[in-house]
Design an enzyme around this catalytic site. Structure first.
Site, PDB file in Angstrom:
ATOM      1  N   CYS A  92       0.862  -1.181   0.000  1.00  0.00           N
ATOM      2  CA  CYS A  92       0.000   0.000   0.000  1.00  0.00           C
ATOM      3  C   CYS A  92       0.895   1.225   0.000  1.00  0.00           C
ATOM      4  O   CYS A  92       2.114   1.102   0.092  1.00  0.00           O
ATOM      5  CB  CYS A  92      -0.913  -0.010   1.222  1.00  0.00           C
ATOM      6  SG  CYS A  92      -2.292   1.159   1.081  1.00  0.00           S
TER       7      CYS A  92
ATOM      8  N   CYS B 139      -0.171   4.160   1.945  1.00  0.00           N
ATOM      9  CA  CYS B 139      -0.573   5.115   2.988  1.00  0.00           C
ATOM     10  C   CYS B 139       0.528   5.364   4.019  1.00  0.00           C
ATOM     11  O   CYS B 139       0.602   6.450   4.592  1.00  0.00           O
ATOM     12  CB  CYS B 139      -1.874   4.694   3.654  1.00  0.00           C
ATOM     13  SG  CYS B 139      -1.839   3.055   4.398  1.00  0.00           S
TER      14      CYS B 139
ATOM     15  N   CYS C 190      -3.855   6.143   0.099  1.00  0.00           N
ATOM     16  CA  CYS C 190      -3.297   4.878  -0.378  1.00  0.00           C
ATOM     17  C   CYS C 190      -2.858   4.918  -1.837  1.00  0.00           C
ATOM     18  O   CYS C 190      -2.882   3.898  -2.532  1.00  0.00           O
ATOM     19  CB  CYS C 190      -4.300   3.757  -0.130  1.00  0.00           C
ATOM     20  SG  CYS C 190      -4.743   3.615   1.616  1.00  0.00           S
TER      21      CYS C 190
ATOM     22  N   LYS D 293     -12.518  -5.059   1.824  1.00  0.00           N
ATOM     23  CA  LYS D 293     -11.976  -4.257   2.926  1.00  0.00           C
ATOM     24  C   LYS D 293     -12.866  -3.037   3.100  1.00  0.00           C
ATOM     25  O   LYS D 293     -13.049  -2.250   2.175  1.00  0.00           O
ATOM     26  CB  LYS D 293     -10.541  -3.842   2.591  1.00  0.00           C
ATOM     27  CG  LYS D 293      -9.932  -2.894   3.610  1.00  0.00           C
ATOM     28  CD  LYS D 293      -8.471  -2.618   3.279  1.00  0.00           C
ATOM     29  CE  LYS D 293      -7.875  -1.597   4.220  1.00  0.00           C
ATOM     30  NZ  LYS D 293      -6.456  -1.349   3.896  1.00  0.00           N
TER      31      LYS D 293
ATOM     32  N   ARG E 149      -3.305   2.991  12.586  1.00  0.00           N
ATOM     33  CA  ARG E 149      -2.757   4.198  11.965  1.00  0.00           C
ATOM     34  C   ARG E 149      -1.766   4.890  12.899  1.00  0.00           C
ATOM     35  O   ARG E 149      -0.879   5.607  12.438  1.00  0.00           O
ATOM     36  CB  ARG E 149      -3.895   5.101  11.492  1.00  0.00           C
ATOM     37  CG  ARG E 149      -4.641   4.426  10.339  1.00  0.00           C
ATOM     38  CD  ARG E 149      -5.858   5.195   9.876  1.00  0.00           C
ATOM     39  NE  ARG E 149      -6.616   4.401   8.883  1.00  0.00           N
ATOM     40  CZ  ARG E 149      -7.805   4.713   8.428  1.00  0.00           C
ATOM     41  NH1 ARG E 149      -8.402   5.821   8.840  1.00  0.00           N
ATOM     42  NH2 ARG E 149      -8.412   3.942   7.541  1.00  0.00           N
TER      43      ARG E 149
ATOM     44  N   ARG F  77     -11.089   7.362   3.830  1.00  0.00           N
ATOM     45  CA  ARG F  77     -10.834   6.409   2.748  1.00  0.00           C
ATOM     46  C   ARG F  77     -12.127   5.890   2.106  1.00  0.00           C
ATOM     47  O   ARG F  77     -12.145   4.835   1.488  1.00  0.00           O
ATOM     48  CB  ARG F  77     -10.030   5.222   3.272  1.00  0.00           C
ATOM     49  CG  ARG F  77      -8.729   5.583   3.988  1.00  0.00           C
ATOM     50  CD  ARG F  77      -7.716   4.462   3.854  1.00  0.00           C
ATOM     51  NE  ARG F  77      -6.663   4.494   4.852  1.00  0.00           N
ATOM     52  CZ  ARG F  77      -5.667   5.384   4.894  1.00  0.00           C
ATOM     53  NH1 ARG F  77      -5.605   6.350   4.005  1.00  0.00           N
ATOM     54  NH2 ARG F  77      -4.742   5.296   5.838  1.00  0.00           N
TER      55      ARG F  77
ATOM     56  N   LYS G 204     -12.000  -7.961   5.757  1.00  0.00           N
ATOM     57  CA  LYS G 204     -11.398  -7.104   6.778  1.00  0.00           C
ATOM     58  C   LYS G 204     -12.301  -5.925   7.065  1.00  0.00           C
ATOM     59  O   LYS G 204     -12.771  -5.317   6.107  1.00  0.00           O
ATOM     60  CB  LYS G 204     -10.043  -6.617   6.245  1.00  0.00           C
ATOM     61  CG  LYS G 204      -9.325  -5.670   7.164  1.00  0.00           C
ATOM     62  CD  LYS G 204      -8.085  -5.125   6.505  1.00  0.00           C
ATOM     63  CE  LYS G 204      -7.540  -4.026   7.410  1.00  0.00           C
ATOM     64  NZ  LYS G 204      -6.547  -3.227   6.769  1.00  0.00           N
TER      65      LYS G 204
ATOM     66  N   TYR H  44      -2.881  -9.721  15.854  1.00  0.00           N
ATOM     67  CA  TYR H  44      -1.840  -9.258  16.772  1.00  0.00           C
ATOM     68  C   TYR H  44      -1.695 -10.195  17.965  1.00  0.00           C
ATOM     69  O   TYR H  44      -0.783 -10.037  18.764  1.00  0.00           O
ATOM     70  CB  TYR H  44      -2.150  -7.817  17.224  1.00  0.00           C
ATOM     71  CG  TYR H  44      -2.280  -6.891  16.027  1.00  0.00           C
ATOM     72  CD1 TYR H  44      -1.143  -6.423  15.369  1.00  0.00           C
ATOM     73  CD2 TYR H  44      -3.532  -6.550  15.505  1.00  0.00           C
ATOM     74  CE1 TYR H  44      -1.249  -5.624  14.239  1.00  0.00           C
ATOM     75  CE2 TYR H  44      -3.649  -5.748  14.372  1.00  0.00           C
ATOM     76  CZ  TYR H  44      -2.512  -5.296  13.747  1.00  0.00           C
ATOM     77  OH  TYR H  44      -2.615  -4.519  12.620  1.00  0.00           O
TER      78      TYR H  44
HETATM   79  C1  PBG Z   1      -3.353  -0.177   4.615  1.00  0.00           C
HETATM   80  C2  PBG Z   1      -3.746  -1.042   5.756  1.00  0.00           C
HETATM   81  C3  PBG Z   1      -4.519  -0.686   6.860  1.00  0.00           C
HETATM   82  C4  PBG Z   1      -4.603  -1.811   7.666  1.00  0.00           C
HETATM   83  C5  PBG Z   1      -3.884  -2.831   7.045  1.00  0.00           C
HETATM   84  N1  PBG Z   1      -3.383  -2.325   5.847  1.00  0.00           N
HETATM   85  C6  PBG Z   1      -5.076   0.608   7.265  1.00  0.00           C
HETATM   86  C7  PBG Z   1      -6.056   1.342   6.466  1.00  0.00           C
HETATM   87  O1  PBG Z   1      -6.621   0.840   5.500  1.00  0.00           O
HETATM   88  O2  PBG Z   1      -6.271   2.503   6.813  1.00  0.00           O
HETATM   89  C8  PBG Z   1      -5.354  -1.878   8.968  1.00  0.00           C
HETATM   90  C9  PBG Z   1      -4.956  -2.989   9.881  1.00  0.00           C
HETATM   91  C10 PBG Z   1      -5.427  -2.841  11.282  1.00  0.00           C
HETATM   92  O3  PBG Z   1      -6.246  -1.962  11.629  1.00  0.00           O
HETATM   93  O4  PBG Z   1      -4.964  -3.641  12.097  1.00  0.00           O
HETATM   94  N2  PBG Z   1      -1.970  -0.202   4.427  1.00  0.00           N
END
Ligand code: PBG
Length: 339
Positions: free
Chosen positions: A130, A132, A140, A209, A219, A231, A263, A329
């Site tokens: 990504c 971001c 992103c 997602k 973040r 987003r 997700k 996690y």
């Molecule tokens: C984008 C990305 C995100 C997460 C994983 N990949 C953040 C987003 O879309 O803002 C979120 C993962 C999490 O909240 O544990 N690179």
């Protein structure tokens, strides 16, 4: 005459569901859902430096790591039999187009090389793909003006996604996981990999997602909060027709995705179940995201809930809903028996 205190035939149950619950062994005998460590993927947040472990305030137990610390972490994960790591790079400098992500000496490329060395083929090194974390605006991809406001330029970003995929592949990634919800991203990644003799590398798509409040703590960890707006113009609307998630999955499969993801996990179990039923033969991953983790940690710290029970129940539900693979996690704690 039957006595009043004797059970009457027919008034007490012949079938008793409790017979299969009366002790631990019999309960285990009829269990169906398990949480094997090799189905778990552990996210790692990586930055430059030496001996660095920066705690993430909103995610107790999660750290930004320098690469030497990452290597130590990977040693531990290997010994626990974890399936893989998912790498997120946090660059020293950000710019409008996320250049560090395209640099073969950038943080993610260095991290992949070091992780692969440490992994010794005992666990998979997967990269989140990504922009971001790498852009100064936190979106992103690269920006353009769409209908009078700044927004991610889909097709210009696709080109950069392809370039980033090649950086990951050349650094040695075992699998690439595009997470930007950019239309066509899986095709772009598949295309460049195939043209560069990486046709064997699998792609795990963040296919469905959602634009979710549950990413807040991530973040902080990845330093990737959008500096303006949100987003919603690329990630899915939580209230969208559930069928939209199935279209996302279908498109990504058509573009060559090998594994698809839903997700966040906990509040999208219905979507997971639908994907599982519509695409019964496709490996399905679920991302048990940062907000889901932080909520449990916060309540457990206050003594309001029992972390172990909640975590095991949650991951069981995610697997029962149809996910084969869980990014979490808690991977280490589960495998080590700490929760
Ligand atoms: C984008 C990305 C995100 C997460 C994983 N990949 C953040 C987003 O879309 O803002 C979120 C993962 C999490 O909240 O544990 N690179």
């Amino acid at each position: 005459m039957p006595q009043n205190d004797t059970p009457q035939p027919g008034t007490f149950p012949v079938v008793r569901m409790r017979r299969l619950r009366y002790n631990k062994l019999v309960r285990e005998l009829v269990q169906e859902t398990s949480i094997p460590p090799d189905k778990l993927i552990y996210p790692l947040f990586l930055r430059s430096g030496q001996g660095i472990r920066v705690p993430i305030g909103s995610m107790p137990g999660v750290f930004q790591l320098s690469l030497d610390e990452m290597v130590r972490e990977i040693e531990e994960l290997k010994s626990l039999g974890i399936g893989g790591v998912l790498l997120f790079g946090i660059p020293d400098t950000k710019d409008a187009c996320g250049s560090d992500a395209l640099n073969s000496q950038g943080i993610i490329a260095q991290a992949v090389r070091a992780a692969k060395d440490a992994a010794q083929e005992k666990l998979l090194v997967i990269t989140d793909l990504c922009f971001c974390e790498y852009t100064d605006h936190g979106h992103c991809g690269i920006l353009t003006e769409i209908a009078g406001h700044a927004d991610v330029d889909n097709d210009a970003t696709l080109k950069m996604i392809a370039d980033q995929a090649l950086v990951h592949a050349e650094a040695g990634a075992d699998m690439i996981a595009p997470s930007g919800m950019i239309d066509g991203m899986i095709g772009a990644v598949r295309g460049i990999l195939d043209r560069n003799r990486f046709e064997h590398l699998p792609v795990m798509s963040y296919a469905a997602k959602y634009a979710s409040g549950f990413y807040g703590p991530f973040r902080d960890a990845a330093e990737s909060a959008p500096q303006f707006g949100d987003r919603r113009s690329y990630q899915m609307d939580p209230a969208a027709a559930a069928e939209q998630a199935l279209r996302e999955v279908e498109l990504d499969l058509a573009e060559g995705a090998d594994i698809v993801m839903v997700k966040p996990a906990m509040v999208y179990l219905d979507i997971m179940r639908m994907v599982r039923e519509r695409f019964p033969n496709v490996p399905l991953a679920a991302y048990n995201v940062s907000g889901e983790y932080s909520m449990v940690k916060a309540a457990a710290e206050r003594g309001w809930i029992d972390e172990s029970r909640i975590v095991r129940e949650t991951l069981t539900a995610i697997r029962r809903a149809g996910a084969n693979i869980i990014i979490t996690y808690w991977a280490k704690d589960i495998a080590a028996g700490n929760v």
